[in-house]
Design a protein around this motif. Structure first.
Motif, PDB file in Angstrom:
ATOM      1  N   GLN A   8      35.886 -60.941 -13.098  1.00 58.08           N
ATOM      2  CA  GLN A   8      36.197 -59.968 -12.051  1.00 58.08           C
ATOM      3  C   GLN A   8      34.913 -59.279 -11.644  1.00 58.08           C
ATOM      4  OE1 GLN A   8      39.569 -57.510 -12.829  1.00 58.08           O
ATOM      5  NE2 GLN A   8      39.296 -56.244 -11.017  1.00 58.08           N
ATOM      6  N   ALA A   9      34.550 -59.400 -10.381  1.00 59.79           N
ATOM      7  CA  ALA A   9      33.356 -58.730  -9.874  1.00 59.79           C
ATOM      8  C   ALA A   9      33.627 -57.241  -9.706  1.00 59.79           C
ATOM      9  CB  ALA A   9      32.937 -59.339  -8.538  1.00 59.79           C
ATOM     10  N   ALA A  10      32.550 -56.470  -9.606  1.00 53.97           N
ATOM     11  CA  ALA A  10      32.685 -55.024  -9.385  1.00 53.97           C
ATOM     12  C   ALA A  10      32.980 -54.768  -7.909  1.00 53.97           C
ATOM     13  CB  ALA A  10      31.404 -54.312  -9.800  1.00 53.97           C
ATOM     14  N   PRO A  11      33.877 -53.831  -7.611  1.00 56.55           N
ATOM     15  CA  PRO A  11      34.134 -53.500  -6.202  1.00 56.55           C
ATOM     16  C   PRO A  11      32.920 -52.819  -5.595  1.00 56.55           C
ATOM     17  CG  PRO A  11      35.214 -51.927  -7.637  1.00 56.55           C
ATOM     18  CD  PRO A  11      34.651 -52.987  -8.524  1.00 56.55           C
ATOM     19  N   TRP A  12      32.619 -53.155  -4.352  1.00 57.13           N
ATOM     20  CA  TRP A  12      31.494 -52.496  -3.698  1.00 57.13           C
ATOM     21  C   TRP A  12      31.866 -51.056  -3.414  1.00 57.13           C
ATOM     22  CZ3 TRP A  12      30.600 -49.711   0.702  1.00 57.13           C
ATOM     23  CH2 TRP A  12      29.257 -49.445   0.982  1.00 57.13           C
ATOM     24  N   ASN A  13      30.935 -50.154  -3.704  1.00 55.42           N
ATOM     25  CA  ASN A  13      31.210 -48.749  -3.440  1.00 55.42           C
ATOM     26  C   ASN A  13      29.898 -48.019  -3.237  1.00 55.42           C
ATOM     27  OD1 ASN A  13      32.531 -46.095  -3.495  1.00 55.42           O
ATOM     28  ND2 ASN A  13      34.238 -47.265  -4.338  1.00 55.42           N
ATOM     29  N   GLY A  14      29.891 -47.059  -2.353  1.00 56.95           N
ATOM     30  CA  GLY A  14      28.642 -46.429  -1.980  1.00 56.95           C
ATOM     31  C   GLY A  14      28.346 -45.104  -2.636  1.00 56.95           C
ATOM     32  N   SER A  15      29.301 -44.468  -3.296  1.00 54.57           N
ATOM     33  CA  SER A  15      29.020 -43.156  -3.858  1.00 54.57           C
ATOM     34  C   SER A  15      29.725 -42.988  -5.193  1.00 54.57           C
ATOM     35  CB  SER A  15      29.462 -42.043  -2.899  1.00 54.57           C
ATOM     36  OG  SER A  15      30.858 -41.852  -2.963  1.00 54.57           O
ATOM     37  N   ILE A  16      29.162 -42.131  -6.035  1.00 50.18           N
ATOM     38  CA  ILE A  16      29.749 -41.883  -7.345  1.00 50.18           C
ATOM     39  C   ILE A  16      31.110 -41.211  -7.211  1.00 50.18           C
ATOM     40  CG2 ILE A  16      28.516 -39.701  -7.603  1.00 50.18           C
ATOM     41  CD1 ILE A  16      29.407 -42.156 -10.432  1.00 50.18           C
ATOM     42  N   ILE A  63      16.487 -53.318 -12.353  1.00 47.04           N
ATOM     43  CA  ILE A  63      15.594 -53.969 -11.401  1.00 47.04           C
ATOM     44  C   ILE A  63      16.077 -53.612  -9.999  1.00 47.04           C
ATOM     45  CG2 ILE A  63      14.887 -55.852 -12.913  1.00 47.04           C
ATOM     46  CD1 ILE A  63      17.011 -57.599 -11.671  1.00 47.04           C
ATOM     47  N   GLY A  64      15.150 -53.497  -9.082  1.00 48.32           N
ATOM     48  CA  GLY A  64      15.517 -53.101  -7.729  1.00 48.32           C
ATOM     49  C   GLY A  64      14.409 -52.293  -7.088  1.00 48.32           C
ATOM     50  N   LYS A  65      14.794 -51.315  -6.271  1.00 49.32           N
ATOM     51  CA  LYS A  65      13.804 -50.552  -5.511  1.00 49.32           C
ATOM     52  C   LYS A  65      12.888 -49.737  -6.407  1.00 49.32           C
ATOM     53  CE  LYS A  65      16.890 -48.498  -2.993  1.00 49.32           C
ATOM     54  NZ  LYS A  65      17.502 -47.578  -1.984  1.00 49.32           N
ATOM     55  N   GLN A  66      13.436 -49.151  -7.448  1.00 51.26           N
ATOM     56  CA  GLN A  66      12.661 -48.283  -8.320  1.00 51.26           C
ATOM     57  C   GLN A  66      12.551 -48.911  -9.710  1.00 51.26           C
ATOM     58  OE1 GLN A  66      11.144 -45.636  -7.260  1.00 51.26           O
ATOM     59  NE2 GLN A  66      12.135 -45.345  -5.280  1.00 51.26           N
ATOM     60  N   ASP A  99      32.196 -54.429 -15.675  1.00 54.29           N
ATOM     61  CA  ASP A  99      33.150 -53.355 -15.414  1.00 54.29           C
ATOM     62  C   ASP A  99      33.125 -52.982 -13.949  1.00 54.29           C
ATOM     63  OD1 ASP A  99      30.870 -51.797 -15.041  1.00 54.29           O
ATOM     64  OD2 ASP A  99      31.134 -50.631 -16.876  1.00 54.29           O
ATOM     65  N   ASN A 100      33.731 -51.853 -13.592  1.00 53.15           N
ATOM     66  CA  ASN A 100      33.842 -51.483 -12.191  1.00 53.15           C
ATOM     67  C   ASN A 100      32.534 -51.014 -11.585  1.00 53.15           C
ATOM     68  OD1 ASN A 100      34.699 -49.347 -14.115  1.00 53.15           O
ATOM     69  ND2 ASN A 100      34.633 -48.019 -12.324  1.00 53.15           N
ATOM     70  N   PHE A 101      31.480 -50.898 -12.399  1.00 50.60           N
ATOM     71  CA  PHE A 101      30.172 -50.540 -11.856  1.00 50.60           C
ATOM     72  C   PHE A 101      29.240 -51.746 -11.723  1.00 50.60           C
ATOM     73  CE2 PHE A 101      31.702 -46.411 -13.122  1.00 50.60           C
ATOM     74  CZ  PHE A 101      31.169 -45.558 -12.167  1.00 50.60           C
ATOM     75  N   SER A 102      29.400 -52.761 -12.564  1.00 55.07           N
ATOM     76  CA  SER A 102      28.494 -53.903 -12.518  1.00 55.07           C
ATOM     77  C   SER A 102      29.101 -55.108 -13.235  1.00 55.07           C
ATOM     78  CB  SER A 102      27.157 -53.555 -13.166  1.00 55.07           C
ATOM     79  OG  SER A 102      26.327 -54.707 -13.289  1.00 55.07           O
ATOM     80  N   PRO A 103      28.855 -56.325 -12.722  1.00 49.64           N
ATOM     81  CA  PRO A 103      29.340 -57.534 -13.395  1.00 49.64           C
ATOM     82  C   PRO A 103      28.261 -58.234 -14.217  1.00 49.64           C
ATOM     83  CG  PRO A 103      28.709 -58.096 -11.165  1.00 49.64           C
ATOM     84  CD  PRO A 103      28.381 -56.615 -11.345  1.00 49.64           C
ATOM     85  N   PHE A 104      27.086 -57.613 -14.381  1.00 47.66           N
ATOM     86  CA  PHE A 104      25.927 -58.342 -14.888  1.00 47.66           C
ATOM     87  C   PHE A 104      25.651 -58.195 -16.382  1.00 47.66           C
ATOM     88  CE2 PHE A 104      24.712 -57.477 -10.357  1.00 47.66           C
ATOM     89  CZ  PHE A 104      24.909 -58.774  -9.917  1.00 47.66           C
ATOM     90  N   GLY A 105      26.354 -57.316 -17.090  1.00 49.23           N
ATOM     91  CA  GLY A 105      26.047 -57.121 -18.500  1.00 49.23           C
ATOM     92  C   GLY A 105      26.350 -58.360 -19.322  1.00 49.23           C
ATOM     93  N   THR A 106      25.409 -58.750 -20.186  1.00 52.72           N
ATOM     94  CA  THR A 106      25.597 -59.943 -21.016  1.00 52.72           C
ATOM     95  C   THR A 106      25.892 -59.608 -22.470  1.00 52.72           C
ATOM     96  OG1 THR A 106      23.255 -60.128 -21.639  1.00 52.72           O
ATOM     97  CG2 THR A 106      23.939 -61.175 -19.559  1.00 52.72           C
TER      98      THR A 106
END
Length: 436
Positions: free
Chosen positions: A117-125, A321-324, A347-354
């Motif tokens: 399950q991918a994380a839902p896209w969301n723009g704010s906390i 990793i990213g802009k900062q 989880d609902n914030f990220s699908p990348f944890g291994t």
């Protein structure tokens, strides 16, 4: 490459993996650095020395260390022991390293264990907080089972410790924390942990102070917080409640701080002030993420790093990793305790944890250009709470007689290769017991 087991005496094939003695034989340990002065007329560390040893493991600790095939001390121990149950485990020249520690992870509300399950896209906390109001009730019924699957995954990669953050919020109440405690208790013989009570929906924003105080009376170690300016809207009041609960119940502090400048810097300065006023919190206060550090001018960063080091405030990073890019090398240079964590497992914030902490050491090495033997070797400390086989000068300091028999075995020639190449963990031991 497989670990093979064979008996030493009486042709016994019975292996007692806990609270019994056995010999781990033919295991590779790091013994020093190799120096070479032919690189641009300057001396460099170009390799890591290793040798092969036999270790006697007894009652979860390392009782003796001798050179391979020169095991008089070990044999003397064997003669004094019940030889019918004493076996040797042939490590087949695999490298032995300390077990890994995940210093920041959420396993109380993970998707892991129930399919992709991918994380839902969301723009704010705050939008994510609203989303969790409907998500958490769906996750709670099986949250204990998913947490247990996360623990097993972490163990398979060599982690035997995690600092787990558990939601404490009006939606789940204390249920997420209670389920997490049940899951961890089922692994009490093979895993260690700390727990941070985390007000994911804001202390003030969700009026969660009373819940934090209830959580503080349970078996937890840290009081958390979340973006006191952006989410709670009153930095000092939010932080003062967090500090107040921690002090009232003798807990540490571990706050999530995602805020940019200028508010992120203001939060860190206020925390320095509060820890300075309350020395009992020195060494027990951590800021997780702290993205504002990546935005500070160089001199301001050095100044705040010096204050962190002086007052024992640690930084925990998922090495984003990213802009900062987080200025972890600068923090380390100034004496700040820097630790890392995987943060999540899908989880609902990220699908990348291994769940693989060795991967975090590898990511640090890539981000900060730690490509040489010495810095790759030192990168391992980012995932072991600074426990390394060799000290900075190359003296062997681990394993040692009396140390807990917590270690991983992997097919690598040295720590540097392990960090760079991420080999499979062939075996994981916790207090002398094979757990993965």
């Amino acid at each position: 490459m497989n670990i093979t087991e064979q008996s030493i005496h009486n042709n016994s094939s019975k292996i007692k993996r806990s609270d019994q003695e056995f010999v781990l034989s033919n295991v590779r340990l790091e013994t020093g650095f190799v120096h070479d002065d032919s690189y641009n007329n300057s001396e460099q560390i170009v390799a890591t020395k290793t040798a092969f040893f036999d270790l006697l493991i007894s009652n979860g600790k390392i009782e003796a260390i001798t050179e391979y095939n020169q095991t008089k001390e070990v044999q003397n121990k064997i003669e004094q022991a019940d030889s019918a149950d004493l076996v040797t485990i042939d490590a087949d020249r695999l490298l032995m390293l300390p077990t890994l520690q995940d210093m920041h992870i959420h396993i109380d509300k993970t998707y892991y264990g129930t399919g992709w399950q991918a994380a839902p896209w969301n723009g704010s906390i705050k939008d994510m907080i609203d989303f969790e109001k409907t998500l958490i009730p769906k996750l709670l019924p099986n949250s204990q089972q998913r947490a247990e699957k996360c623990i097993e995954l972490m163990q398979s990669y060599g982690s035997t410790f995690a600092r787990c953050h558990a939601n404490v919020d009006p939606v789940s109440g204390l249920k997420s924390l209670e389920h997490l405690l049940l899951a961890l208790d089922n692994y009490r013989d093979s895993f260690d942990w700390q727990i941070a009570a985390f007000p994911q929906h804001g202390i003030l924003y969700s009026q969660s102070e009373s819940l934090l105080r209830e959580a503080a009376q349970m078996d937890i170690d840290f009081i958390g917080g979340l973006d006191p300016t952006v989410v709670d809207g009153d930095m000092e009041k939010s932080l003062d409640i967090m500090f107040g609960v921690a002090l009232d119940y003798n807990k540490g502090i571990d706050i999530h701080l995602h805020e940019d400048l200028p508010s992120g810097k203001a939060v860190m300065e206020h925390m320095i002030k509060r820890v300075k006023e309350n020395p009992v919190l020195q060494g027990k206060t951590f800021i997780t993420h702290a993205y504002a550090l990546a935005m500070l001018p160089s001199q301001e960063l050095k100044n705040i790093a010096d204050q962190f080091a002086k007052y024992g405030i640690g930084i925990i990073s998922s090495v984003p990793i990213g802009k900062q890019v987080m200025p972890l090398p600068t923090l380390i240079e100034h004496g700040v305790k820097v630790l890392t964590g995987t943060d999540n497992l899908m989880d609902n914030f990220s699908p990348f944890g291994t769940g693989d902490m060795l991967q975090k050491a590898n990511l640090c090495a890539q981000l900060y250009d730690w490509t040489d033997e010495y810095r790759l070797n030192r990168a391992l400390k980012m995932v072991t709470q600074h426990l390394l086989p060799l000290d900075d000068e190359g003296k062997q300091v681990w394993p040692f007689v009396g140390a807990a028999a917590d270690f991983i075995l992997l097919n690598a020639s040295c720590s540097a290769e392990a960090v760079a190449r991420l080999p499979k963990r062939e075996a994981v031991y916790y207090k002398g017991k094979a757990i993965a």
